[in-house]
Design a protein around this motif. Structure first.
Motif, PDB file in Angstrom:
ATOM      1  N   THR A  40       0.812  -1.402   0.302  1.00  0.00           N
ATOM      2  CA  THR A  40       0.422  -0.191  -0.025  1.00  0.00           C
ATOM      3  C   THR A  40       0.707   1.260  -0.330  1.00  0.00           C
ATOM      4  O   THR A  40       0.655   2.202  -0.623  1.00  0.00           O
ATOM      5  N   THR A  59      -3.413   0.260   8.144  1.00  0.00           N
ATOM      6  CA  THR A  59      -2.638  -0.992   7.697  1.00  0.00           C
ATOM      7  C   THR A  59      -2.514  -1.528   9.323  1.00  0.00           C
ATOM      8  O   THR A  59      -2.957  -3.249   9.568  1.00  0.00           O
ATOM      9  N   GLU A 153     -10.833 -11.081   3.564  1.00  0.00           N
ATOM     10  CA  GLU A 153     -10.468  -9.813   3.218  1.00  0.00           C
ATOM     11  C   GLU A 153      -9.364  -9.036   2.843  1.00  0.00           C
ATOM     12  O   GLU A 153      -9.244  -7.844   1.965  1.00  0.00           O
ATOM     13  N   ASN A 154      -7.837  -9.245   2.926  1.00  0.00           N
ATOM     14  CA  ASN A 154      -6.976  -8.843   2.633  1.00  0.00           C
ATOM     15  C   ASN A 154      -6.794  -8.871   1.231  1.00  0.00           C
ATOM     16  O   ASN A 154      -6.589  -8.308   0.415  1.00  0.00           O
ATOM     17  N   PHE A 157      -9.129  -6.188  -0.266  1.00  0.00           N
ATOM     18  CA  PHE A 157      -8.715  -4.896  -0.194  1.00  0.00           C
ATOM     19  C   PHE A 157      -7.185  -4.349  -1.246  1.00  0.00           C
ATOM     20  O   PHE A 157      -7.609  -3.806  -1.863  1.00  0.00           O
ATOM     21  N   GLU A 172     -11.865   4.201   1.779  1.00  0.00           N
ATOM     22  CA  GLU A 172     -10.654   3.413   3.117  1.00  0.00           C
ATOM     23  C   GLU A 172     -11.193   2.940   4.318  1.00  0.00           C
ATOM     24  O   GLU A 172     -11.220   2.923   5.452  1.00  0.00           O
ATOM     25  N   ILE A 175     -13.622   1.484   5.121  1.00  0.00           N
ATOM     26  CA  ILE A 175     -13.550  -0.568   5.340  1.00  0.00           C
ATOM     27  C   ILE A 175     -12.689  -0.918   6.746  1.00  0.00           C
ATOM     28  O   ILE A 175     -13.489  -1.854   6.869  1.00  0.00           O
TER      29      ILE A 175
END
Length: 210
Positions: A40, A59, A153-154, A157, A172, A175
């Motif tokens: 990211t 994160t 979910e990772n 994303f 974001e 989320i």
């Protein structure tokens, strides 16, 4: 760099399919989330978008620190026994995973034809989502299934990050808020399940049928 990180993320997600203990699965999930945060941050650098850096920090705070601490606290209070076996053996699960990887690669080529390394990272994101779903199916223990859900979910994303080049800031934030809220709800669910059944094995849920 993205290709190397993508391979590492994929290998960690694949390794989770063969793990049976909660502690090892949680440690691998934390490492997996840390690599996701690095990807990211690199994406934020490439697109010169500051809020993507914020997502990378979030994160780390939520997925690498907060969620593992919540899970450790939960399991320590429940004294959950480590799962003894999977629904299928490890070689069979890896064969299924290879098939899912091939499907993920095909889906990525249809979505982003010839746009490496983003096509590679998109393949990784789709495959990780599928591996998380497979982890939920293979394991009987609800605690491990929660880790599978978080792994899935990772992957989602990562797919969103690659396709959009950095999602809008408020998306974001929403989320991450949903992830944290979902983790707390699952914490309540697992505690209740352990209180009622003295176990987190989902096979025991058959006892609740009328």
């Amino acid at each position: 760099m993205l290709n190397l990180l993508g391979v590492a993320i994929l290998v960690l997600a694949l390794a989770m399919l063969g793990l049976r203990g909660f502690n090892r699965s949680l440690n691998v999930y934390a490492m997996h989330s840390l690599l996701l945060a690095i990807v990211t941050a690199i994406t934020g650098y490439n697109v010169a978008n500051m809020h993507v850096y914020v997502a990378a920090v979030a994160t780390i705070i939520i997925k690498v620190v907060a969620i593992p601490l919540i899970m450790i606290k939960l399991v320590s209070t429940m004294r959950v026994r480590q799962e003894s076996r999977l629904l299928v053996n490890a070689p069979t699960s890896f064969i299924i995973a290879i098939g899912l990887m091939m499907l993920a690669s095909h889906m990525a080529r249809l979505t982003m034809p010839g746009q490496s390394p983003f096509e590679t990272m998109l393949t990784v994101g789709i495959a990780v989502s599928m591996f998380g779903m497979l982890l939920i199916v293979l394991h009987k223990d609800a605690v491990i299934q929660v880790i599978g859900l978080l792994t899935m979910e990772n992957g989602f994303f990562l797919v969103g990050l690659i396709l959009t080049g950095g999602m809008p800031f408020f998306v974001e934030v929403g989320i991450f808020f949903d992830i944290l809220l979902t983790s707390l709800l699952l914490w309540v669910y697992l505690r209740r399940m352990n209180f009622e059944l003295k176990s987190t094995n989902t096979m025991h849920l058959n006892q609740l049928r009328g």
